[in-house]
Design an enzyme around this catalytic site. Structure first.
Site, PDB file in Angstrom:
ATOM      1  N   HIS A  97      55.946  64.154 -24.522  1.00 31.73           N
ATOM      2  CA  HIS A  97      56.162  63.596 -25.859  1.00 31.73           C
ATOM      3  C   HIS A  97      56.953  62.287 -25.839  1.00 31.73           C
ATOM      4  O   HIS A  97      56.735  61.414 -26.672  1.00 31.73           O
ATOM      5  CB  HIS A  97      56.860  64.621 -26.760  1.00 31.73           C
ATOM      6  CG  HIS A  97      58.287  64.880 -26.411  1.00 31.73           C
ATOM      7  ND1 HIS A  97      58.675  65.516 -25.253  1.00 31.73           N
ATOM      8  CD2 HIS A  97      59.438  64.588 -27.076  1.00 31.73           C
ATOM      9  CE1 HIS A  97      59.983  65.601 -25.208  1.00 31.73           C
ATOM     10  NE2 HIS A  97      60.483  65.048 -26.299  1.00 31.73           N
ATOM     11  N   ASP A  98      57.867  62.136 -24.884  1.00 32.90           N
ATOM     12  CA  ASP A  98      58.706  60.931 -24.832  1.00 32.90           C
ATOM     13  C   ASP A  98      58.413  60.042 -23.635  1.00 32.90           C
ATOM     14  O   ASP A  98      59.260  59.222 -23.257  1.00 32.90           O
ATOM     15  CB  ASP A  98      60.193  61.328 -24.812  1.00 32.90           C
ATOM     16  CG  ASP A  98      60.754  61.593 -26.203  1.00 32.90           C
ATOM     17  OD1 ASP A  98      60.099  61.201 -27.193  1.00 32.90           O
ATOM     18  OD2 ASP A  98      61.838  62.195 -26.297  1.00 32.90           O
ATOM     19  N   LYS A 101      59.211  56.322 -23.525  1.00 35.01           N
ATOM     20  CA  LYS A 101      60.571  55.798 -23.387  1.00 35.01           C
ATOM     21  C   LYS A 101      60.809  55.134 -22.039  1.00 35.01           C
ATOM     22  O   LYS A 101      61.861  54.519 -21.832  1.00 35.01           O
ATOM     23  CB  LYS A 101      61.598  56.917 -23.604  1.00 35.01           C
ATOM     24  CG  LYS A 101      61.726  57.331 -25.065  1.00 35.01           C
ATOM     25  CD  LYS A 101      62.814  58.373 -25.268  1.00 35.01           C
ATOM     26  CE  LYS A 101      62.971  58.727 -26.746  1.00 35.01           C
ATOM     27  NZ  LYS A 101      63.998  59.760 -26.970  1.00 35.01           N
ATOM     28  N   HIS A 126      58.335  53.817 -28.827  1.00 36.47           N
ATOM     29  CA  HIS A 126      58.061  54.686 -27.680  1.00 36.47           C
ATOM     30  C   HIS A 126      56.892  55.637 -27.931  1.00 36.47           C
ATOM     31  O   HIS A 126      56.200  56.034 -26.993  1.00 36.47           O
ATOM     32  CB  HIS A 126      59.315  55.477 -27.282  1.00 36.47           C
ATOM     33  CG  HIS A 126      59.600  56.670 -28.136  1.00 36.47           C
ATOM     34  ND1 HIS A 126      60.340  56.598 -29.302  1.00 36.47           N
ATOM     35  CD2 HIS A 126      59.269  57.988 -28.005  1.00 36.47           C
ATOM     36  CE1 HIS A 126      60.452  57.798 -29.829  1.00 36.47           C
ATOM     37  NE2 HIS A 126      59.806  58.660 -29.076  1.00 36.47           N
ATOM     38  N   HIS A 150      55.029  62.989 -33.360  1.00 36.92           N
ATOM     39  CA  HIS A 150      56.111  63.981 -33.428  1.00 36.92           C
ATOM     40  C   HIS A 150      57.355  63.451 -34.141  1.00 36.92           C
ATOM     41  O   HIS A 150      58.327  64.198 -34.303  1.00 36.92           O
ATOM     42  CB  HIS A 150      56.465  64.512 -32.029  1.00 36.92           C
ATOM     43  CG  HIS A 150      57.144  63.536 -31.121  1.00 36.92           C
ATOM     44  ND1 HIS A 150      56.453  62.574 -30.415  1.00 36.92           N
ATOM     45  CD2 HIS A 150      58.454  63.370 -30.792  1.00 36.92           C
ATOM     46  CE1 HIS A 150      57.300  61.866 -29.687  1.00 36.92           C
ATOM     47  NE2 HIS A 150      58.527  62.326 -29.900  1.00 36.92           N
ATOM     48  N   HIS A 151      57.322  62.188 -34.600  1.00 36.19           N
ATOM     49  CA  HIS A 151      58.432  61.665 -35.401  1.00 36.19           C
ATOM     50  C   HIS A 151      58.008  61.349 -36.840  1.00 36.19           C
ATOM     51  O   HIS A 151      58.751  60.695 -37.576  1.00 36.19           O
ATOM     52  CB  HIS A 151      59.034  60.413 -34.757  1.00 36.19           C
ATOM     53  CG  HIS A 151      59.927  60.699 -33.595  1.00 36.19           C
ATOM     54  ND1 HIS A 151      61.118  61.373 -33.729  1.00 36.19           N
ATOM     55  CD2 HIS A 151      59.791  60.418 -32.269  1.00 36.19           C
ATOM     56  CE1 HIS A 151      61.689  61.480 -32.536  1.00 36.19           C
ATOM     57  NE2 HIS A 151      60.907  60.924 -31.635  1.00 36.19           N
TER      58      HIS A 151
END
Length: 260
Positions: A97-98, A101, A126, A150-151
């Site tokens: 998910h990240d 970054k 990101h 997801h944000h």
């Protein structure tokens, strides 16, 4: 043609089954194009997961975040009786998910104070970066909506696309709640670790504000005591593939039965 071969051919004709046309290769023969393609896909996927874990390990405070997120997401998916394919997507999404970054400067990623407006623009990028990194690997296509969305927020004030309500993919909504809980209960450069009780209160407050899917949050609260709170008792292992998912599914189901 010998008698045995002749009998087999006659039997195929009676049953209407065509003779086999594929040829078995010896184990020590050079791999064909299809083998090379499969191996390349697996290597690329393994590289992406290694990259995601490398992002996590840039900060010792986030150690185990991806693993815990994968566990919590699959636990919620099982409680919703999602398919095995969806559970695998949640499992992989927890790790990836990240991944975007990797392109965020340390000065922003680990800044102890409040981010400036321009720094927030970079930080929020990101999710799009992560989607682009994983876009070219076909097996990860079900994971792309998790990475990108997801944000998002239930009321449409999230990023990157301002989706609202059920426009936000279900798997992204699941991963979001798990992500928020783990971030709140873990130390970060800008805050100490909160107690589970305080984290749950904050999630409830954000849901009241309209930021989170109330049904997913309600599900998380229902299974928290007997499943989420017992993360330390179930070892998923930092292996984001189907085998690891299968190895953990029985333990997850046991805890889920208790929670219900």
């Amino acid at each position: 043609m010998d008698r045995l071969t002749d009998k087999r051919t006659s039997r195929r004709k009676r049953l209407g089954t065509p003779a086999a046309t594929c040829v078995q290769r010896r184990w020590d023969e050079a791999p064909g194009p299809e083998d090379a393609a499969e191996e390349s896909t697996q290597q690329t996927e393994a590289t992406l997961f290694a990259l995601a874990l490398a992002v996590e390990q840039r900060d010792h405070q986030t150690a185990g975040h991806c693993e815990r997120l994968a566990f919590m997401s699959v636990a919620m998916g099982m409680a919703l009786h999602l398919s095995r394919v969806q559970l695998l997507s949640l499992f992989r999404g927890g790790f990836l998910h990240d991944v975007g970054k990797v392109g965020i400067p340390d000065s922003i990623l680990f800044k102890p104070g409040k981010l400036s407006a321009s720094e927030w623009v970079v930080m929020r990028s990101h999710v799009v970066r992560g989607e682009e990194i994983c876009r070219h690997l076909k097996p990860l296509s079900p994971v792309l909506p998790i990475i990108r969305h997801h944000h998002e927020r239930w009321d449409g004030t999230g990023y990157p696309d301002g989706l609202r309500g059920n426009q936000i993919p279900l798997l992204a909504r699941i991963v979001q709640v798990a992500d928020i809980y783990d971030a709140l209960t873990s130390p970060r450069a800008y805050k100490p670790a909160f107690t589970p009780e305080k984290a749950l209160r904050l999630i409830e407050e954000e849901t009241t504000k309209g930021w989170r899917d109330p049904e997913i949050v309600d599900l998380f609260f229902r299974i928290h005591k007997d499943m989420i709170a017992r993360l330390g008792y179930v070892a998923v292992g930092a292996d984001p593939n189907l085998l690891a998912l299968r190895n953990s599914i029985s333990d997850l189901q046991t805890l889920l039965n208790v929670a219900e």
